[in-house]
Design a protein around this motif. Structure first.
Motif, short mmCIF file in Angstrom:
data_model
loop_
_atom_site.label_atom_id
_atom_site.label_comp_id
_atom_site.label_asym_id
_atom_site.label_seq_id
_atom_site.Cartn_x
_atom_site.Cartn_y
_atom_site.Cartn_z
N SER A 1 1.09 -0.90 0.57
CA SER A 1 -0.46 0.02 0.34
C SER A 1 0.96 1.50 0.13
O SER A 1 1.77 1.37 1.24
CB SER A 1 -0.69 -0.26 1.30
OG SER A 1 -1.88 -1.41 1.21
N ILE A 2 0.60 1.96 -0.95
CA ILE A 2 1.57 3.72 -0.87
C ILE A 2 0.54 4.30 -1.15
O ILE A 2 -0.61 4.68 -1.77
CB ILE A 2 2.42 3.08 -2.52
CG1 ILE A 2 3.40 1.98 -2.34
CG2 ILE A 2 2.86 4.10 -3.06
CD1 ILE A 2 3.57 1.00 -3.66
N ASP A 3 1.15 5.53 -0.29
CA ASP A 3 0.78 6.99 -0.29
C ASP A 3 2.56 8.46 -0.76
O ASP A 3 3.07 7.58 -0.09
CB ASP A 3 0.25 7.02 0.79
CG ASP A 3 -1.53 7.97 -0.11
OD1 ASP A 3 -2.15 7.73 -0.18
OD2 ASP A 3 -0.89 9.11 0.16
N LEU A 4 1.82 9.22 -1.25
CA LEU A 4 2.54 10.21 -0.91
C LEU A 4 2.88 11.10 -0.01
O LEU A 4 3.87 11.65 0.61
CB LEU A 4 2.15 11.12 -1.76
CG LEU A 4 2.81 11.78 -3.39
CD1 LEU A 4 1.84 12.77 -3.99
CD2 LEU A 4 4.29 11.43 -3.27
N ARG A 5 1.85 10.74 1.23
CA ARG A 5 1.73 11.17 2.20
C ARG A 5 1.93 10.73 3.80
O ARG A 5 1.42 9.61 4.28
CB ARG A 5 -0.10 11.99 2.86
CG ARG A 5 -0.78 13.06 2.06
CD ARG A 5 -1.45 13.58 2.45
NE ARG A 5 -1.63 14.10 3.46
CZ ARG A 5 -2.05 15.37 3.66
NH1 ARG A 5 -2.24 15.94 2.52
NH2 ARG A 5 -2.10 16.54 4.72
N GLU A 6 3.35 11.21 4.76
CA GLU A 6 3.84 11.12 5.52
C GLU A 6 2.56 10.21 6.42
O GLU A 6 2.57 9.58 7.21
CB GLU A 6 5.09 11.18 5.84
CG GLU A 6 5.52 10.49 6.92
CD GLU A 6 5.63 9.13 6.81
OE1 GLU A 6 6.05 8.85 5.71
OE2 GLU A 6 6.07 8.76 7.54
N ASP A 7 1.77 11.32 7.50
CA ASP A 7 0.98 11.68 8.24
C ASP A 7 -0.37 10.37 7.54
O ASP A 7 -0.06 10.00 8.37
CB ASP A 7 0.15 13.03 8.19
CG ASP A 7 -0.57 13.52 6.64
OD1 ASP A 7 -0.08 13.16 5.76
OD2 ASP A 7 -1.26 14.50 6.80
N LEU A 8 -0.74 10.03 6.39
CA LEU A 8 -1.78 9.09 6.00
C LEU A 8 -1.35 7.89 6.20
O LEU A 8 -2.18 7.02 6.86
CB LEU A 8 -2.51 9.53 4.75
CG LEU A 8 -3.08 11.38 5.00
CD1 LEU A 8 -3.85 11.34 3.52
CD2 LEU A 8 -3.88 11.76 5.74
N LEU A 9 -0.07 7.82 5.79
CA LEU A 9 0.43 6.77 5.89
C LEU A 9 0.17 6.16 7.26
O LEU A 9 0.58 5.26 7.54
CB LEU A 9 1.94 6.20 5.22
CG LEU A 9 2.31 6.46 3.54
CD1 LEU A 9 3.66 6.59 3.76
CD2 LEU A 9 1.38 4.92 3.03
N GLN A 10 0.92 7.31 8.34
CA GLN A 10 1.43 6.70 10.34
C GLN A 10 0.25 6.67 10.25
O GLN A 10 -0.23 5.02 10.77
CB GLN A 10 1.56 8.20 10.25
CG GLN A 10 3.49 8.10 9.79
CD GLN A 10 3.89 7.58 10.53
OE1 GLN A 10 4.17 5.97 11.62
NE2 GLN A 10 5.06 6.98 9.55
N LEU A 11 -1.20 6.56 10.09
CA LEU A 11 -2.23 6.52 10.75
C LEU A 11 -2.91 5.54 9.87
O LEU A 11 -3.24 4.07 10.78
CB LEU A 11 -4.00 7.81 9.73
CG LEU A 11 -3.45 8.97 10.94
CD1 LEU A 11 -4.70 9.66 9.65
CD2 LEU A 11 -4.08 8.82 12.07
N ALA A 12 -2.75 4.66 8.33
CA ALA A 12 -2.73 3.70 7.35
C ALA A 12 -1.92 2.25 8.39
O ALA A 12 -2.95 1.04 9.18
CB ALA A 12 -2.04 3.38 6.13
N LYS A 13 -0.86 2.00 8.92
CA LYS A 13 -0.23 1.66 10.08
C LYS A 13 -0.55 1.41 10.98
O LYS A 13 -1.00 0.46 11.38
CB LYS A 13 1.43 2.64 10.12
CG LYS A 13 1.93 1.97 9.00
CD LYS A 13 3.28 2.59 8.71
CE LYS A 13 4.40 2.57 7.56
NZ LYS A 13 6.14 3.05 7.88
N LYS A 14 -1.02 2.41 11.63
CA LYS A 14 -2.01 2.35 12.88
C LYS A 14 -3.05 1.25 12.74
O LYS A 14 -3.56 0.83 14.26
CB LYS A 14 -2.32 3.69 13.75
CG LYS A 14 -1.57 3.55 15.24
CD LYS A 14 -1.63 5.20 15.06
CE LYS A 14 -2.21 5.49 16.90
NZ LYS A 14 -2.32 7.09 17.19
N ARG A 15 -3.89 1.89 11.86
CA ARG A 15 -5.02 1.43 11.54
C ARG A 15 -4.84 -0.56 11.44
O ARG A 15 -5.76 -0.70 12.32
CB ARG A 15 -5.67 1.76 10.95
CG ARG A 15 -6.90 1.63 10.32
CD ARG A 15 -8.02 2.01 9.54
NE ARG A 15 -8.61 3.05 10.17
CZ ARG A 15 -7.98 4.71 10.18
NH1 ARG A 15 -7.43 5.09 9.24
NH2 ARG A 15 -8.83 5.42 10.89
#
Ligand SMILES: C[S@@+](CC[C@H](N)C(=O)[O-])C[C@H]1O[C@@H](n2cnc3c(N)ncnc32)[C@H](O)[C@@H]1O
Length: 267
Positions: A76-90
């Motif tokens: 799963s790839i995204d440009l935004r670090e902040d959203l990726l952090q949320l994705a990892k946590k979720r």
């Protein structure tokens, strides 16, 4: 643009407040979950597939992909670090998912590495969708499948409607276009996939309609995301209009429907 990190970025994704945007994306994912499950089932893909989720955002759909392809794996790839952090946590408990920061228009992945690519509500945010689709084609295995889902603001049918609402949506779409996005990409998906070299593409239309209490959430899901592209006066006008529409829908005198476009392309 609300996020400093993205000031020079070439994507048009924007929102006003992260918490309400997370609520909106979560509700959006929930509203489409069953249809997405049916969509994946109809594609007859192997549960062992190697999957790329392009533009995963905060990862609301990642769990569905991970469960559907339980014997495979999901990148799963995204440009935004902040959203990726949320994705990892979720999705911290998922064993078959890897999150990576990156631009899906320039993937750091080898040719022909994925069986299935899913790009959900993200292609409308890039300035050169054909370049992104060519990149998807490059990393897709021969015989692999790409599925792109996205919107088209002209598919919105509302009652009460009002000229203002159409003007506001058009203004928001214009601002998004200036930032390199396209709110009318739905109808273009077939042509764009063909231009990118996918010879075998079919587009499905999925209607979403507010019909009773349990579908009322579709209203904010569709319109709240537009606010970030409007000036404060326009924001207030859109909020007034959605409030009126909400009242009419609750009283059973209103109507709201829109289409999701799903392009399915085989390599
Ligand atoms: C509307 S959100 C959708 C997120 C998720 N796919 C979903 O459906 O909930 C769009 C996402 O695409 C991401 N995005 C846009 N352009 C991108 C690009 N070129 N490369 C990677 N991610 C991108 C944004 O950062 C954002 O997280």
């Amino acid at each position: 643009m609300p996020n400093k990190e993205l000031e020079n970025s070439t994507m048009s994704y924007a929102f006003l407040k992260i918490n309400s945007e997370m609520d909106r994306l979560g509700q959006q994912a929930q509203a489409a979950r069953e249809r997405e499950f049916q969509l994946f089932s109809a594609l007859q893909l192997s549960p062992k597939a190697r999957v790329l989720e392009a533009g995963c955002g905060p990862g609301f759909i990642t769990g569905l992909l991970a469960a559907f392809f339980a014997q495979g794996n999901v990148t799963s790839i995204d440009l935004r670090e902040d959203l990726l952090q949320l994705a990892k946590k979720r999705n911290a408990d998922l064993k078959n998912v890897e999150f990576k920061k990156g631009d899906f228009c320039q993937l750091n992945e080898a040719d022909e590495s994925f069986d299935f690519i899913y790009c959900r509500l993200a292609l409308s945010h890039v300035p050169d969708p054909v370049a992104a689709l060519k990149e998807f084609r490059r990393v897709l295995k021969k015989g692999g499948t790409l599925c792109v889902t996205d919107v088209d603001d002209h598919s919105v049918i509302a009652q009460p409607e009002g000229e203002t609402a159409h003007q506001l949506l058009a203004h928001a779409a214009q601002r998004q276009a200036e930032m390199g996005g396209d709110r009318y990409i739905g109808r273009k998906l077939l042509g764009l996939c063909n231009q990118a070299g996918f010879g075998d593409t079919k587009v499905q239309l999925h209607p979403f309609t507010v019909q009773g209490e349990d579908t009322m959430g579709l209203l904010p899901v569709y319109f709240e995301g537009r606010l970030a592209y409007l000036n404060p006066v326009e924001q207030k006008a859109l909020e007034r209009w959605t409030k009126n529409l909400n009242t009419a829908l609750s009283q059973g005198t209103g109507f709201l429907s829109f289409l999701m476009f799903a392009a399915i392309a085989r390599k």
